[in-house]
Design a protein around this motif. Structure first.
Motif, PDB file in Angstrom:
ATOM      1  N   THR A   1       0.864  -0.686   0.074  1.00  0.00           N
ATOM      2  CA  THR A   1       0.210   0.005  -0.123  1.00  0.00           C
ATOM      3  C   THR A   1       0.975   1.355   0.479  1.00  0.00           C
ATOM      4  OG1 THR A   1      -1.215  -1.199   1.070  1.00  0.00           O
ATOM      5  CG2 THR A   1      -2.194   0.913   1.294  1.00  0.00           C
ATOM      6  N   GLY A   2       2.135   0.540   0.951  1.00  0.00           N
ATOM      7  CA  GLY A   2       3.049   2.675   0.559  1.00  0.00           C
ATOM      8  C   GLY A   2       3.450   2.869  -0.714  1.00  0.00           C
ATOM      9  N   GLY A   3       3.103   1.773  -1.350  1.00  0.00           N
ATOM     10  CA  GLY A   3       4.171   2.057  -2.721  1.00  0.00           C
ATOM     11  C   GLY A   3       3.093   2.347  -3.993  1.00  0.00           C
ATOM     12  N   ALA A   4       2.185   1.923  -3.577  1.00  0.00           N
ATOM     13  CA  ALA A   4       0.921   3.206  -4.230  1.00  0.00           C
ATOM     14  C   ALA A   4       0.748   4.560  -4.000  1.00  0.00           C
ATOM     15  CB  ALA A   4       0.228   2.194  -4.205  1.00  0.00           C
ATOM     16  N   GLU A   5       0.796   4.415  -2.534  1.00  0.00           N
ATOM     17  CA  GLU A   5       0.555   6.204  -1.565  1.00  0.00           C
ATOM     18  C   GLU A   5       1.486   7.090  -2.536  1.00  0.00           C
ATOM     19  OE1 GLU A   5       0.080   6.416   1.910  1.00  0.00           O
ATOM     20  OE2 GLU A   5      -1.446   5.056   2.242  1.00  0.00           O
ATOM     21  N   THR A   6       2.910   6.522  -2.352  1.00  0.00           N
ATOM     22  CA  THR A   6       4.216   6.987  -2.902  1.00  0.00           C
ATOM     23  C   THR A   6       3.592   7.974  -4.687  1.00  0.00           C
ATOM     24  OG1 THR A   6       5.718   6.009  -1.832  1.00  0.00           O
ATOM     25  CG2 THR A   6       6.642   6.958  -3.291  1.00  0.00           C
ATOM     26  N   SER A   7       3.808   6.260  -5.166  1.00  0.00           N
ATOM     27  CA  SER A   7       2.851   6.717  -6.735  1.00  0.00           C
ATOM     28  C   SER A   7       1.821   7.990  -6.434  1.00  0.00           C
ATOM     29  CB  SER A   7       2.711   5.656  -7.866  1.00  0.00           C
ATOM     30  OG  SER A   7       1.938   4.666  -7.651  1.00  0.00           O
ATOM     31  N   GLN A   8       1.280   8.028  -5.826  1.00  0.00           N
ATOM     32  CA  GLN A   8       0.052   8.761  -6.221  1.00  0.00           C
ATOM     33  C   GLN A   8       0.793  10.262  -5.955  1.00  0.00           C
ATOM     34  OE1 GLN A   8      -2.672   7.014  -3.658  1.00  0.00           O
ATOM     35  NE2 GLN A   8      -3.602   6.231  -5.398  1.00  0.00           N
TER      36      GLN A   8
ATOM     37  N   VAL B   1       2.841  15.981  -6.856  1.00  0.00           N
ATOM     38  CA  VAL B   1       3.631  17.030  -6.865  1.00  0.00           C
ATOM     39  C   VAL B   1       3.683  17.512  -8.654  1.00  0.00           C
ATOM     40  CG1 VAL B   1       6.903  17.610  -6.978  1.00  0.00           C
ATOM     41  CG2 VAL B   1       4.762  16.326  -4.983  1.00  0.00           C
ATOM     42  N   SER B   2       4.274  16.248  -9.429  1.00  0.00           N
ATOM     43  CA  SER B   2       4.316  16.814 -10.256  1.00  0.00           C
ATOM     44  C   SER B   2       2.746  17.965 -11.295  1.00  0.00           C
ATOM     45  CB  SER B   2       4.741  15.307 -11.496  1.00  0.00           C
ATOM     46  OG  SER B   2       3.572  14.869 -11.710  1.00  0.00           O
TER      47      SER B   2
END
Length: 93
Positions: free
Chosen positions: A52-59, A64-65
């Motif tokens: 779940t943390g990986g998905a949050e990071t990509s979101q 940010v972009s």
């Protein structure tokens, strides 16, 4: 049967022994004097949490972009308005 509540540090260390050090769940549970079912649950929850943390990071990166692009556009619009203001000030003055 009495339920035992383990501190978060204890759980994290037990999970680390399984996930990072490669020990078997049954061996770690036996060594720590706890149920192997509990340790299996903790390991599964830790893996789900890391996924779940990986998905949050990509979101967050996408957000940010998007915000950077929006800021760039706003700065360009501001610069155009500044130039227009100085141009019209020279014409009227």
């Amino acid at each position: 049967m009495k339920r035992v509540r383990y501190p978060a540090e204890f759980k994290a260390e037990a999970v680390k022994q399984v996930t990072e050090r490669g020990h078997r769940v049954v061996d770690v549970a036996k060594r720590l004097g706890m149920s192997d079912k509990s340790l299996y649950l903790w390991v599964r929850l830790a893996k789900e949490q890391s996924n779940t943390g990986g998905a949050e990071t990509s979101q967050l990166k996408a957000e940010v972009s998007r915000l950077k692009a929006e800021l760039k556009r706003a700065n360009e619009e501001r610069d155009i308005l500044k130039k227009a203001a100085t141009y019209f000030a020279k014409l009227s003055g």
